[in-house]
Structures are given as C-alpha cells and as structure tokens.
Scaffold this active site. Structure first.
Site, short mmCIF file in Angstrom:
data_model
loop_
_atom_site.label_atom_id
_atom_site.label_comp_id
_atom_site.label_asym_id
_atom_site.label_seq_id
_atom_site.Cartn_x
_atom_site.Cartn_y
_atom_site.Cartn_z
N PRO A 1 0.79 -1.09 0.22
CG PRO A 1 -0.41 -1.19 2.42
CD PRO A 1 1.02 -2.03 1.16
CE LYS A 21 -0.57 -1.26 -4.99
NZ LYS A 21 -0.56 -0.58 -3.59
CG HIS A 65 16.88 -0.31 27.83
ND1 HIS A 65 16.80 -1.21 28.30
CD2 HIS A 65 16.91 -0.70 26.85
CE1 HIS A 65 15.95 -2.03 26.96
NE2 HIS A 65 15.93 -1.61 26.04
CD GLU A 66 16.56 3.36 25.05
OE1 GLU A 66 17.60 2.80 23.56
OE2 GLU A 66 15.53 3.14 25.18
#
Ligand code: ADP
Ligand code: ZN
Length: 644
Positions: free
Chosen positions: A226, A230, A445-446
């Site tokens: 999508p 088109k 964490h990051e």
C-alpha cells in the site's frame, strides 16, 4: 525500546511502529471532486425518445436489421429503440415503441436478431430489483436494516447506498478526469511508469496500434504494498490520456447477499463500455479475486460468483475497445489463476517500496509546493527512511509543514523534517522523565543498545540516543541504515539480535537481575521473532537449509493448502524452539560480555546522556574515541571491534 526499522527490513513490509497509528495523520490527498457515479450518470436513467413507432413497424425494422439496440421498460410494456434506416436518413435515432401485452417472444426474437438489449425494471433502474422483489424481499428488508445500520457507523465509501441500489456499482466516476495527477507527479517507480506511458499512447492514438495489429492488454495488474503509488499511476493514465476514470475497491463488491457483488460487477462494466475509452481501476482486487475454493471454511458462494462475473466481463469486452482495467493488489500469490490468464490481467507490473534514490525523488515531488530551508537535505532524509512508501514520505513532509506552522516559521527547516520522521517512525515525543533512578536505568538500557551497535562490525552506526520518550517508548536508540538492504547476512542478523538484547543486558549487569524491568519486552519480542525466522525461514541453524514456515507464520495459507503440513510436525516445533533458544543464548552472552568490557565508557556516556537527554551519532562516537585515548584505562573500544 528500540526503533522498528529492523523489523521492517526483515519482513520486507512497512511496519511503522505501532504507536504511529494513534497519531494524528494528516494526508495530502487532493480533495478532487469525486462524484458518486450514481448521481452523475445519465445513461442509467430512462432515455428520452423524440418519436414513436408502432409495434408492427418495429418488427419490420427488426427484420430489416435496422434496430441497433433495445431498452425495455415497464415490464417490457414499452421500449426505447435505437434504429437507423434510410427513412431516418441513416442516422441512429431513439424511438419509443409501445409493446402489446403477451409478446413474450420478443426477447427470443431480439436474441435471434443479435440485437443488444436490456430490460430496465419499473421506476428504479436497479438491475436486481425484479429478482429481489420476487424472491428475497423479506431478507432484503432485514438485510436492509442491517445495512443501513452499518452505514450509519461510518464508511464514507458506502454513503448513499440504500438497499434499492445494492446492485449498482459503487465505483466513483470521473467523466472528465480532474485527478490533477500527471506522470511528473509520480517518482521512484520508473519502470511501472514507462509501462503505463504506452497505455496512454494507445488510448490517445489507438489507430497507431490497431493498424499494425497490436493488441493492447485489457487488464494490467499492479502488484505492490500500500501507498506505493498504484492508484496514483492509474489516475495519471486517465488524466494524461484524458479519458474517464472509474475507481472502485474490490471490497466494495463483497456483500452478504448472493448475486449482489456479481450485479455490481456487471453494472460497472456496462458503464465502462458505455464510456469507452476509459480506465477502470479496481483497488485491492484480491478481495474479489482470491483463489476460488480456498480460505478458511471452504468456499464463499457470493465471492465466487462475483469473481466469475469479473472473469466473464473481462472476456466479454473486446481487445482494443478502449476499456483498460487496472487492478491493484499486494497479494498476487492469492489471486485466482484464472484472473491472470491471457485476455484478463495478462500484464503484471510490480510497484515496490522505493529505494534510496526513489525516496529522494518522491520527496522532491512532494517538496515542490513547500518552502524548504537550505539546511534540509532530501537525500539525507531519504537515507533515513528505508521501508517508507511514497505515501509515508508524502505524509512526512506534510507533517513537517504542519510543525513549521506550529512553530510559526516561514519555511520548513531540518528540525521539523527530522521531528516529523521521528514521529512517523515511533510516535509523538513526550516530556523526559525527572532525574530519577528510572531515568538512569533507561539511560543505561539505551546506551546498552548503542554500544552494541558501535562495537559490532556488521551493525549500522548509531544515529542518536535519546531519553525523550516517544509513543510508548521511554527512550530510543536510532541507527542509520547503511543502504537499502534486501539481502541480510547471518552475521548482520546476529548483530541485530545482540544489539537488541543490549538494553536488557545493560540493565542486568549494572543493576543486577532483581532490578531488571519490563522495558525490554518489545526488544525481546523482536529478538525472538528474528531468531525464529533465522531457523524457520532462512535456514541459518543446525536444522539446516529447510523452510519450515511460510511468511505468515502458522496461519492458514490462503493461497491454497495449509503450510503447517508435511514438514511441520510437533517434533519440529520442539527442535525449532531449541534452535531459537540456542541463538538467543549465544547472543545474550555476547551482549553481556560487551557490556562488561565497556563498563567504564558506558558509565561516562550515561552521565552525559542524563544531562543532555539526546546525544547524536557523531557525539556518541566522539565520546567513545575520546575515552579510548585516555591513558591508564582499559581500552575496550576500538571502532567496529567484533566480527561475528
Ligand atoms: P496505493 O494505491 O499504492 O496504495 P496511492 O497511489 O494511493 O498508493 O498513494 C498514496 C499517496 O502517496 C499518493 O497520493 C501520493 O501523495 C503518495 N505517493 C505514493 N507513491 C508515490 C510516488 N511514487 N510518487 C509520488 N507520490 C507518491
Ligand atoms: Zn530497548
């Protein structure tokens, strides 16, 4: 948490982070005047005849072959005929004929004489009225209630549908295609475009083709995800060739009453041939064109009838007549093979997600009417947006424009463009947390993710690390994809898994197992997903090069058969889990090892990040290299150290 870019690449489909869904999408589709065909079409209403003739005379005319077409009205009590004779100056004219009762032979006669005819029901012209009034009036009223009820909910596409015109094609029709779309507005899909330029030339100068005996395809199937343009292509041909444009979605033929869908198809094609040359665009054609007899619970009579009707109609109209049917689908594999046979959709054009250059070109198209400041590089933006479709890119620039307005800026700057991209990928930014233990944990964490990406050779570079929450993510680490990747190597996959596990690994090493949080849940999901695909689809485990699952894991494969057939036994399921676990264990150990080795530099960067809240890639790399040059410290970091 982490951006979903990887998943996009792996599945080859566009999965923009789930958070983007709630997001206030403002698209820039042109609100062109798309009228409902029903209100627009004059041929469907009773024709006006200027003169009359007796029934006897009409029969004479019929014998002489002077009748071209007959439209029956009022239960065949009257007709409007189209005749052309020497008496009439050999010009086709519409003439009214009163038909005496009891002439049931008329239809046979018309058939014999090979005259085009059509019976129109009383008052309303719905093709299905007579059939409905005989058989299923009660059902119709119940159905009608349900139908109206559904209508009241939303569905703009169905607006104005009453049970009385169920059999009418819901196609939106533009006699004068005012779509405003030209080929120059479409970028990044050049092959599809050139295919279509030929069609335009045919519609404009059919003689050029017919004279050399060339046949132009009746049906062209556009295959692609999508938002790749088109619909845009189909509109552009109609506009460039200046022919009428019918636009309908396959799902609009799918109805609960048997026969309605088929009647709509018939109606659509009738209107199309009345308006030839023209373009008929059927979006999501898989909704009607799915392979017959497949799917859950066996066949579906209504859908099959609709499909059969579509096949019949496509066979029915002649080549080079000027009706060109353009179908669009994302799933050519589930289409009924009969649809793809010569004389139907015999030409297939693939419209894929644009590559880097395609994206840049599309961005340029959409930037045309927007004031961009000099610091915006569309090429760079194209690099940042792998997996974006044309529609996503259009949306991105629109978002940026809205942000610029919000910030009261006369032009769209780099900041707005980047912000818009971030929003589309992972949702709207929130306010960063207060300085708490939680914030520190998120920072680790990051940075855990980022450090993995930095030391693994087969991993993309860090683009930025941020503690600004976005969507459901509390912090994010972004990576810059090197280039569009269609093929991904085993070591790249492992690097992704390790990097994704890096966040949890950091939590675990720094805060200890009792303190790990739920924050890694989506990371873990991605990891499992990747590892599983390595085993079941890519043949990258001890099980060997065997495909054990279809892409649509575990689901009934609608294209026929059931995937989990012969190869997939419960025994296999155990082996798969075991192999998946092996891969993840290996990666987890590597991740923990990298955290331990880089503990000092991680602490340093986390401190920085707690302050700055966002560190971009260049800064991040600088911090790393700065650290490695400090004397008397362990030297854990060397650019792209680990090769898997
Ligand atoms: P599809 O029919 O493939 O789902 P559309 O043609 O409806 O996609 O595209 C939706 C919108 O996205 C278009 O109106 C246009 O703004 C933008 N778009 C998509 N593909 C392109 C492209 N190749 N070039 C320019 N714009 C595009
Ligand atoms: Zn994470």
């Amino acid at each position: 948490m982490w951006s979903t870019i990887f998943q996009k690449l792996i599945t080859g489909s566009i999965i923009i982070g789930s958070t983007a869904v709630d997001f206030n999408n403002v698209t820039i589709t042109n609100p062109t005047s798309v009228d409902n065909f029903l209100q627009n079409d004059s041929s469907a209403t009773k024709k006006a005849a200027s003169s009359t003739m007796t029934y006897g005379r009409f029969l004479d005319y019929l014998d002489m072959g002077w009748i071209k077409r007959v439209d029956l009205y009022d239960n065949s009590r009257s007709a409007i005929v189209e005749a052309s004779s020497p008496e009439l100056g050999n010009r086709p004219q519409l003439i009214k004929v009163e038909i005496p009762a009891g002439t049931s032979q008329l239809i046979l006669k018309l058939k014999e004489a090979n005259v085009d005819f059509d019976a129109h029901p009383v008052e309303d012209n719905s093709l299905t009225i007579s059939f409905l009034s005989n058989v299923i009036i009660p059902i119709l009223f119940i159905g009608g209630l349900i139908y109206l009820f559904q209508n009241s909910e939303n569905l703009p596409g169905n607006m104005g549908q009453t049970p009385m015109n169920l059999g009418k094609s819901p196609a939106r029709f533009q006699r004068k295609p005012d779509t405003g779309i030209l080929f120059k507005d479409i970028a990044g899909i050049d092959e599809a475009k050139s295919e279509f330029e030929e069609v335009v030339s045919f519609l404009k100068y059919p003689e050029k083709y017919t004279i050399v005996g060339a046949k132009i395809p009746k049906g062209i199937l556009l295959v692609g995800p999508p938002g790749t343009g088109k619909t845009l292509l189909a509109k552009a041909i109609a506009n460039e060739a200046d022919v009428p444009f019918f636009n309908v979605a396959g799902s609009e033929f799918v109805e609960m009453f048997i026969g309605i869908g088929a009647a709509r198809v018939r109606d659509l094609f009738k209107k199309a041939s009345d308006n030839a040359p023209c373009i008929v665009f059927i979006d999501e054609i898989d909704a009607v064109g799915r392979e017959r007899g497949a799917g859950v619970g066996g066949g579906n009579d209504e859908r099959e009838q609709t499909l059969n009707q579509l096949l019949t109609e496509m066979d029915g109209f002649k080549e080079n007549k000027g009706v060109i049917v353009v179908g669009a689908t994302n799933r050519v594999d589930i289409l009924d093979s009969a649809l793809l046979r010569p004389g139907r959709f015999d030409r297939q054009v693939t419209v894929g997600l644009p590559d880097r250059f395609g994206r840049a070109a599309i961005l340029k198209v959409h930037a045309r009417n927007k004031p961009l400041s000099d610091d915006v590089s569309l090429d760079q933006l194209a690099n940042r947006t792998p997996g974006f479709s044309g529609a996503d890119l259009a949306n991105l620039l629109n978002e940026a424009a809205i942000l610029a307005t919000r910030y009261k800026k006369p032009v769209i700057g780099r900041k707005e463009v980047n912000e818009a991209a971030d929003r589309i990928i992972s949702g709207i930014a929130g306010t960063p947390l207060e300085d708490t233990k939680n914030k520190r944990l998120i920072a680790y964490h990051e940075v855990g993710h980022a450090i993995m990406g930095s030391v693994l050779q087969s991993h993309d570079e860090v683009e930025k690390v941020t503690l600004v929450p976005r969507g459901s993510a509390k912090g994010l680490t972004w990576f810059t994809p090197e280039e569009d990747q269609n093929l991904i190597s085993r070591s790249e996959l492992l690097a992704r898994i390790i990097t994704t596990l890096g966040g949890r690994a950091a939590e675990q090493v720094i805060f200890g197992t009792p303190e790990v949080t739920t924050g890694a849940s989506s990371d873990l999901q991605q990891v499992t997903n990747l590892a599983r695909q390595m085993v079941t689809r890519f043949g990258m485990s001890n099980i060997g090069p065997i495909a054990l699952e279809d892409e649509n894991t575990g689901q009934v494969f609608l294209g026929g058969g059931i995937v989990q057939g012969s190869e997939f036994t419960s025994n296999n399921a155990d082996r798969i889990s075991e192999e998946v676990r092996k891969i993840i264990n290996y990666c987890e150990n590597k991740a923990i090892e990298i955290i331990l080795d880089n503990r000092i530099v991680i602490d340093l960067i986390v401190d920085e990040l707690m302050d700055a809240e966002t560190i971009d890639g260049a800064e991040f790399r600088q911090l790393l290299s700065l650290y490695t040059t400090l004397p008397n410290k362990k030297m854990p970091y060397a650019s792209k150290l680990i090769n898997l």
